[in-house]
Scaffold this motif. Structure first.
Motif, PDB file in Angstrom:
ATOM      1  N   ARG A 149       0.820  -1.213   0.000  1.00  0.00           N
ATOM      2  CA  ARG A 149       0.000   0.000   0.000  1.00  0.00           C
ATOM      3  C   ARG A 149       0.855   1.265   0.000  1.00  0.00           C
ATOM      4  N   LEU A 150       0.302   2.333  -0.537  1.00  0.00           N
ATOM      5  CA  LEU A 150       1.029   3.606  -0.599  1.00  0.00           C
ATOM      6  C   LEU A 150       1.296   4.170   0.788  1.00  0.00           C
ATOM      7  N   TRP A 151       0.489   3.801   1.761  1.00  0.00           N
ATOM      8  CA  TRP A 151       0.619   4.390   3.104  1.00  0.00           C
ATOM      9  C   TRP A 151       1.553   3.592   4.018  1.00  0.00           C
ATOM     10  N   VAL A 152       2.217   2.583   3.488  1.00  0.00           N
ATOM     11  CA  VAL A 152       3.109   1.794   4.342  1.00  0.00           C
ATOM     12  C   VAL A 152       4.169   2.685   4.990  1.00  0.00           C
ATOM     13  N   VAL A 153       4.456   2.421   6.266  1.00  0.00           N
ATOM     14  CA  VAL A 153       5.507   3.148   6.977  1.00  0.00           C
ATOM     15  C   VAL A 153       6.589   2.145   7.365  1.00  0.00           C
ATOM     16  N   VAL A 154       7.806   2.437   6.904  1.00  0.00           N
ATOM     17  CA  VAL A 154       8.962   1.598   7.227  1.00  0.00           C
ATOM     18  C   VAL A 154       9.966   2.469   7.963  1.00  0.00           C
TER      19      VAL A 154
END
Length: 340
Positions: A149-154
């Motif tokens: 997804r575009l909203w993934v936070v790594v």
């Protein structure tokens, strides 16, 4: 990012909380009275008239003992008085209709199933509404750990799940100068090509790619080089460990300014390309992920050349809200260090 290259940069913090205090409900008070009446003298042989009205709590009883009771005893009035003395039932309080869960709004499920993240955000009321829903736990369908997804936070506290994740739709960016790997996810690649063209049209010069997608193994090799050159602690400030790099998502790209020859990536911020990118990347769905002064949140030295694709909907909300890190935007804890 330089090779062996920096991997991430800083963030900020502060959250707002709202407390709604409900006033306790009032308890009705009951007041009781015992009216008496003195009978007048009656004709010969008349006895005394005693009328006692006892009102206790919610019940009232009227007793009249009389010899020749007077005709004017108002039983209806006594009944009204008894009724008035009863405690009133608490008022009915209608529960507000619960708001429709963000993930159940029309069009959301369909957009998510189709992989159209921006359409899902719009169906949920826009990025600001989605952000609030995520922070308050009202949008379980927006999984910030989902690497597709575009909203993934790594970040240093949020590795990929699975650790060796590989994007399914990697492609080369058309019409852009590329050094090293220039692969990005298809949507990000198209948006980056538009960004480069817009910079040139604005007179900001040419922007080239120095690094796009990196696999888990590629990142392991690069990080090991930094460790060998700088030591583990210093390496962790400029290079992500494998499984923790935004480049593995296919949504991050390191850029360099090229006016004929390409310059030093470390000086990118002072170039006209660097200034244009800082001001305008959000218009094309990108943000500068690791800004100056945000290492306390992201755990990385500033990387003005490292941009991350979020899509126009999220990037516009991020820019408009004055945010400087994804951790702050989504209400996540700062990640200055790895959890080990």
């Amino acid at each position: 990012m330089r090779l062996p290259g920096p991997r991430h940069a800083p963030g900020a913090r502060h959250r707002a909380r709202e407390t709604v205090d409900a006033a306790p409900a009032a308890h009705p008070a009951a007041h009781h009275a015992a009216p008496t009446r003195r009978p007048g003298a009656l004709a010969a042989g008349a006895g005394a008239l005693g009328v006692a009205v006892l009102l206790a709590g919610a019940a009232a009883a009227l007793t009249a003992a009389t010899i020749g009771a007077p005709p004017d005893v108002d039983r209806a009035a006594a009944a009204r008085l008894a009724a008035a003395s009863r405690p009133s039932p608490p008022p009915l309080v209608s529960s507000p209709t619960p708001a429709v869960a963000a993930c159940e709004l029309p069009g959301v499920v369909e957009a998510l199933s189709a992989g159209d993240d921006e359409a899902a955000l719009i169906a949920m009321g826009g990025a600001a509404a989605v952000r609030e829903a995520v922070i308050t736990g009202g949008a379980p369908c927006i999984d910030l750990a989902d690497p597709t997804r575009l909203w993934v936070v790594v970040d240093k506290l949020r590795p990929y799940e699975p650790l060796g994740h590989e994007p399914a739709d990697l492609t080369r960016v058309d019409g852009v100068r590329v050094f090293n790997e220039g692969l990005l996810r298809a949507e990000a690649a198209a948006a980056f090509a538009e960004l480069v063209a817009a910079a040139q049209e604005a007179g900001a010069g040419q922007i080239a790619i120095t690094s796009g997608y990196r696999s888990f193994d590629d990142q392991a090799t690069q990080h090991a080089r930094w460790v060998a050159a700088e030591g583990a602690d210093s390496a962790d400030e400029v290079s992500a460990r494998p499984g923790y790099s935004e480049h593995q998502s296919g949504l991050a790209v390191d850029v360099v300014a090229c006016d004929g020859a390409c310059g030093d990536i470390a000086r990118f911020a002072s170039t006209r390309q660097g200034r244009w990118l800082a001001e305008n990347s959000w218009r094309h769905g990108f943000i500068v992920r690791y800004e100056q002064g945000q290492a306390g949140t992201t755990g990385y030295s500033p990387e003005p050349w490292h941009i991350r694709y979020l899509g126009v909907v999220l990037a516009a909300a991020y820019h408009g809200g004055g945010f400087h890190t994804l951790e702050d935007f989504w209400g996540l804890p700062a990640a200055p260090d790895y959890g080990d």
